[in-house]
Design a protein around this motif. Structure first.
Motif, PDB file in Angstrom:
ATOM      1  N   ALA A  25      -7.565   4.326  -3.937  1.00 26.34           N
ATOM      2  CA  ALA A  25      -6.802   5.548  -3.621  1.00 26.34           C
ATOM      3  C   ALA A  25      -7.483   6.323  -2.495  1.00 26.34           C
ATOM      4  CB  ALA A  25      -6.661   6.404  -4.870  1.00 26.34           C
ATOM      5  N   ALA A  26      -8.810   6.441  -2.590  1.00 26.20           N
ATOM      6  CA  ALA A  26      -9.553   7.200  -1.565  1.00 26.20           C
ATOM      7  C   ALA A  26      -9.430   6.522  -0.202  1.00 26.20           C
ATOM      8  CB  ALA A  26     -11.020   7.319  -1.977  1.00 26.20           C
ATOM      9  N   ILE A  27      -9.521   5.204  -0.175  1.00 22.85           N
ATOM     10  CA  ILE A  27      -9.420   4.498   1.120  1.00 22.85           C
ATOM     11  C   ILE A  27      -8.026   4.715   1.709  1.00 22.85           C
ATOM     12  CG2 ILE A  27      -9.425   2.231   2.265  1.00 22.85           C
ATOM     13  CD1 ILE A  27     -11.430   1.257   0.203  1.00 22.85           C
ATOM     14  N   CYS A  28      -6.989   4.509   0.867  1.00 21.11           N
ATOM     15  CA  CYS A  28      -5.607   4.612   1.384  1.00 21.11           C
ATOM     16  C   CYS A  28      -5.302   6.020   1.889  1.00 21.11           C
ATOM     17  CB  CYS A  28      -4.608   4.197   0.305  1.00 21.11           C
ATOM     18  SG  CYS A  28      -4.736   2.452  -0.084  1.00 21.11           S
ATOM     19  N   ALA A  29      -5.901   7.028   1.245  1.00 22.44           N
ATOM     20  CA  ALA A  29      -5.646   8.414   1.659  1.00 22.44           C
ATOM     21  C   ALA A  29      -6.209   8.687   3.057  1.00 22.44           C
ATOM     22  CB  ALA A  29      -6.256   9.370   0.639  1.00 22.44           C
ATOM     23  N   ARG A  30      -7.179   7.903   3.480  1.00 24.41           N
ATOM     24  CA  ARG A  30      -7.840   8.154   4.774  1.00 24.41           C
ATOM     25  C   ARG A  30      -7.034   7.656   5.973  1.00 24.41           C
ATOM     26  NH1 ARG A  30     -12.903   6.083   2.808  1.00 24.41           N
ATOM     27  NH2 ARG A  30     -12.994   4.555   4.499  1.00 24.41           N
TER      28      ARG A  30
ATOM     29  N   ASP B 148       1.348   5.142   1.892  1.00 28.13           N
ATOM     30  CA  ASP B 148       2.433   4.814   0.960  1.00 28.13           C
ATOM     31  C   ASP B 148       2.086   3.701  -0.021  1.00 28.13           C
ATOM     32  OD1 ASP B 148       3.990   6.723   2.070  1.00 28.13           O
ATOM     33  OD2 ASP B 148       4.924   5.361   3.538  1.00 28.13           O
ATOM     34  N   ILE B 149       0.896   3.181   0.079  1.00 30.88           N
ATOM     35  CA  ILE B 149       0.530   2.075  -0.828  1.00 30.88           C
ATOM     36  C   ILE B 149       0.356   2.603  -2.249  1.00 30.88           C
ATOM     37  CG2 ILE B 149      -1.334   0.437  -1.402  1.00 30.88           C
ATOM     38  CD1 ILE B 149      -1.691  -0.074   1.561  1.00 30.88           C
ATOM     39  N   SER B 150       1.035   1.919  -3.175  1.00 31.19           N
ATOM     40  CA  SER B 150       0.875   2.311  -4.571  1.00 31.19           C
ATOM     41  C   SER B 150      -0.296   1.508  -5.128  1.00 31.19           C
ATOM     42  CB  SER B 150       2.175   1.995  -5.333  1.00 31.19           C
ATOM     43  OG  SER B 150       1.866   1.691  -6.660  1.00 31.19           O
ATOM     44  N   VAL B 151      -1.390   2.215  -5.433  1.00 34.56           N
ATOM     45  CA  VAL B 151      -2.621   1.495  -5.769  1.00 34.56           C
ATOM     46  C   VAL B 151      -2.519   0.721  -7.083  1.00 34.56           C
ATOM     47  CG1 VAL B 151      -4.161   2.935  -4.401  1.00 34.56           C
ATOM     48  CG2 VAL B 151      -3.682   3.554  -6.774  1.00 34.56           C
TER      49      VAL B 151
ATOM     50  N   SER C 177      -0.902  -8.516  -1.752  1.00 35.90           N
ATOM     51  CA  SER C 177      -1.859  -9.193  -0.869  1.00 35.90           C
ATOM     52  C   SER C 177      -1.737  -8.682   0.559  1.00 35.90           C
ATOM     53  CB  SER C 177      -1.608 -10.702  -0.880  1.00 35.90           C
ATOM     54  OG  SER C 177      -1.954 -11.239  -2.109  1.00 35.90           O
ATOM     55  N   SER C 178      -0.490  -8.486   1.014  1.00 34.57           N
ATOM     56  CA  SER C 178      -0.368  -8.064   2.414  1.00 34.57           C
ATOM     57  C   SER C 178      -0.911  -6.644   2.581  1.00 34.57           C
ATOM     58  CB  SER C 178       1.068  -8.202   2.913  1.00 34.57           C
ATOM     59  OG  SER C 178       1.892  -7.349   2.212  1.00 34.57           O
ATOM     60  N   GLN C 179      -0.850  -5.843   1.526  1.00 37.60           N
ATOM     61  CA  GLN C 179      -1.432  -4.495   1.637  1.00 37.60           C
ATOM     62  C   GLN C 179      -2.968  -4.558   1.663  1.00 37.60           C
ATOM     63  OE1 GLN C 179       0.724  -2.845  -1.671  1.00 37.60           O
ATOM     64  NE2 GLN C 179       2.228  -1.873  -0.326  1.00 37.60           N
ATOM     65  N   ILE C 180      -3.524  -5.505   0.901  1.00 38.26           N
ATOM     66  CA  ILE C 180      -4.990  -5.682   0.944  1.00 38.26           C
ATOM     67  C   ILE C 180      -5.400  -6.060   2.376  1.00 38.26           C
ATOM     68  CG2 ILE C 180      -6.906  -7.185   0.167  1.00 38.26           C
ATOM     69  CD1 ILE C 180      -6.174  -5.327  -2.029  1.00 38.26           C
ATOM     70  N   ALA C 181      -4.598  -6.940   2.985  1.00 38.08           N
ATOM     71  CA  ALA C 181      -4.900  -7.340   4.367  1.00 38.08           C
ATOM     72  C   ALA C 181      -4.807  -6.128   5.305  1.00 38.08           C
ATOM     73  CB  ALA C 181      -3.949  -8.447   4.808  1.00 38.08           C
ATOM     74  N   MET C 182      -3.799  -5.263   5.061  1.00 36.34           N
ATOM     75  CA  MET C 182      -3.671  -4.056   5.900  1.00 36.34           C
ATOM     76  C   MET C 182      -4.905  -3.160   5.754  1.00 36.34           C
ATOM     77  SD  MET C 182       0.270  -2.993   5.126  1.00 36.34           S
ATOM     78  CE  MET C 182       0.155  -1.311   5.738  1.00 36.34           C
ATOM     79  N   ILE C 183      -5.409  -3.063   4.521  1.00 33.00           N
ATOM     80  CA  ILE C 183      -6.589  -2.210   4.288  1.00 33.00           C
ATOM     81  C   ILE C 183      -7.816  -2.802   5.008  1.00 33.00           C
ATOM     82  CG2 ILE C 183      -8.149  -1.300   2.510  1.00 33.00           C
ATOM     83  CD1 ILE C 183      -5.696  -1.367   0.570  1.00 33.00           C
ATOM     84  N   ILE C 184      -7.947  -4.127   4.908  1.00 33.20           N
ATOM     85  CA  ILE C 184      -9.088  -4.772   5.595  1.00 33.20           C
ATOM     86  C   ILE C 184      -8.988  -4.514   7.099  1.00 33.20           C
ATOM     87  CG2 ILE C 184     -10.177  -7.015   6.129  1.00 33.20           C
ATOM     88  CD1 ILE C 184      -9.248  -7.937   3.304  1.00 33.20           C
ATOM     89  N   GLU C 185      -7.754  -4.617   7.612  1.00 37.84           N
ATOM     90  CA  GLU C 185      -7.546  -4.373   9.050  1.00 37.84           C
ATOM     91  C   GLU C 185      -7.940  -2.937   9.414  1.00 37.84           C
ATOM     92  OE1 GLU C 185      -4.104  -6.058  11.133  1.00 37.84           O
ATOM     93  OE2 GLU C 185      -3.560  -4.005  11.663  1.00 37.84           O
ATOM     94  N   ALA C 186      -7.516  -1.984   8.554  1.00 31.97           N
ATOM     95  CA  ALA C 186      -7.828  -0.576   8.848  1.00 31.97           C
ATOM     96  C   ALA C 186      -9.338  -0.351   8.821  1.00 31.97           C
ATOM     97  CB  ALA C 186      -7.131   0.329   7.835  1.00 31.97           C
ATOM     98  N   LEU C 187     -10.016  -0.905   7.834  1.00 31.58           N
ATOM     99  CA  LEU C 187     -11.461  -0.671   7.694  1.00 31.58           C
ATOM    100  C   LEU C 187     -12.290  -1.422   8.737  1.00 31.58           C
ATOM    101  CD1 LEU C 187     -11.942  -0.882   3.805  1.00 31.58           C
ATOM    102  CD2 LEU C 187     -11.960   1.173   5.210  1.00 31.58           C
TER     103      LEU C 187
END
Ligand code: F6P
Length: 339
Positions: free
Chosen positions: A224-229, A235-238, A243-253
């Motif tokens: 939740a903390a990562i997505c809020a940043r 809009d990701i519901s934690v 899987s594609s959202q996990i990939a989006m998070i990895i891309e963002a980080l």
């Protein structure tokens, strides 16, 4: 599974036993189809011709949650007795074994054969289907690596395995993947992103990240903390992260383009590998031999290429935990140790 059924049938015939094949797993034992021919069939040597190289199971399969209920088990027992059946070989995973154990406890002899791609049974080195699924995953990964390399991207590939990381770890090692996340080992998104960045710094054109489908259970990051940043992650519901959202998070980080592929059911089809066929033949034959020797209430498997059988209650006893050596080797092979 076809290779295992063939082995059961031909071993039994050789021992002067006749064989009935039940369709759709335990559903067949309940005999609820309008046409009884749809629930079971007598299997001859010819019934299993031309099957050894085919994926899936010609007897079909289905989950049967009802079979957890004692009343349903007693009904199956009645049907088995009415048909004059004297013993049952049950091919499947954990759920199948629970049903087999229940029937055995009711006094009906059963032997289990490990048929699941997950390789999640601790008492045996390998389950039937695992090697084929692994080979399929590797083939897919080779293709993904090519596009990932051309585009200089990271690719996250989700593989099956339920709560077991064996498909993921072995695929990673066999394909030279850089990062692997499995349910048996805690991992964080921050660390994955660091590793992606580090791989890029080392001049890697493609980075393969293998994600075991059950790996979210060992995630330690505060999603939740990562997505809020990040605006695009808001809009990701934690609770239902994909899987594609996990990939989006990895891309963002990581700041590195990351795409996701879910291999899914492609891993459960296809002509079985030679290794799987050989295992299926050995284990199917062993299961029948045990029934013939009046040994039941056990599951068959192999340890160090030697046949073993253990009581159903012990199938998860053993050391089939994540192999630290394997994880380390993945890092060494992908040049991902921090030296
Ligand atoms: O147990 C085999 C398996 O393919 C798992 O890897 C996966 O989690 C599950 O079955 C999928 O089940 P279903 O076929 O019910 O979707």
């Amino acid at each position: 599974m076809n290779a295992a059924i063939r082995s059961v049938v031909r071993t039994a015939l050789d021992l002067d036993m006749s064989v009935v094949g039940f369709k759709r797993g335990y559903n067949g034992l309940l005999m609820r189809s309008k046409d009884q021919n749809d629930d079971f069939e007598i299997l001859t040597a010819r019934s299993v011709s031309d099957k050894i190289h085919r994926g899936g199971t010609f007897l079909m399969t289905a989950r049967c949650l009802e079979f957890l209920e004692p009343e349903t088990q007693r009904q199956a027992l009645k049907n088995l007795r009415a048909l004059g059946i004297e013993g049952l070989v049950c091919i499947g995973g954990d759920g199948t074994y629970k049903g087999a154990q229940a029937l055995n406890d009711l006094g009906f002899p059963t032997v289990g054969v490990p048929g699941t791609i997950d390789n999640d049974l601790a008492y045996t080195d390998f389950t039937i289907g695992f090697d084929t699924a692994l080979n399929t995953a590797c083939e897919c990964l080779n293709r993904i690596r090519e596009t990932s390399d051309s585009h200089e991207r990271a690719s996250m590939i989700t593989v099956m395995g339920r709560n077991c990381g064996d498909i993921a770890l072995n695929t990673a090692l066999a394909c030279g993947a850089e990062i692997v996340m499995v349910p048996e080992k805690p991992w964080s998104l921050e660390e994955v992103a660091e590793r992606v960045k580090w791989g890029v710094l080392r001049g890697k054109r493609s980075i393969l990240i293998i994600f075991a489908e059950g790996a979210l259970s060992s995630l330690t990051s505060d999603l939740a903390a990562i997505c809020a940043r990040y605006e695009n992650l808001k809009d990701i519901s934690v609770r239902h992260v994909t899987s594609s959202q996990i990939a989006m998070i990895i891309e963002a980080l990581s700041g590195h383009e990351t795409r996701s592929t879910v291999l899914g059911y492609i891993q459960r089809g296809g002509s079985p590998s030679a290794r799987d066929r050989l295992l299926a033949i050995r284990l199917g034959a062993y299961a029948v031999e045990l029934l013939h020797r009046d040994i039941s209430g056990v599951a068959v498997g192999e340890r160090g290429l030697k046949p073993v059988h253990v009581p159903f209650e012990d199938v998860q006893k053993g050391t089939h935990a994540v192999d630290e050596g394997l994880s380390q080797l993945i890092d060494v092979m992908a040049v991902m140790t921090r030296k």
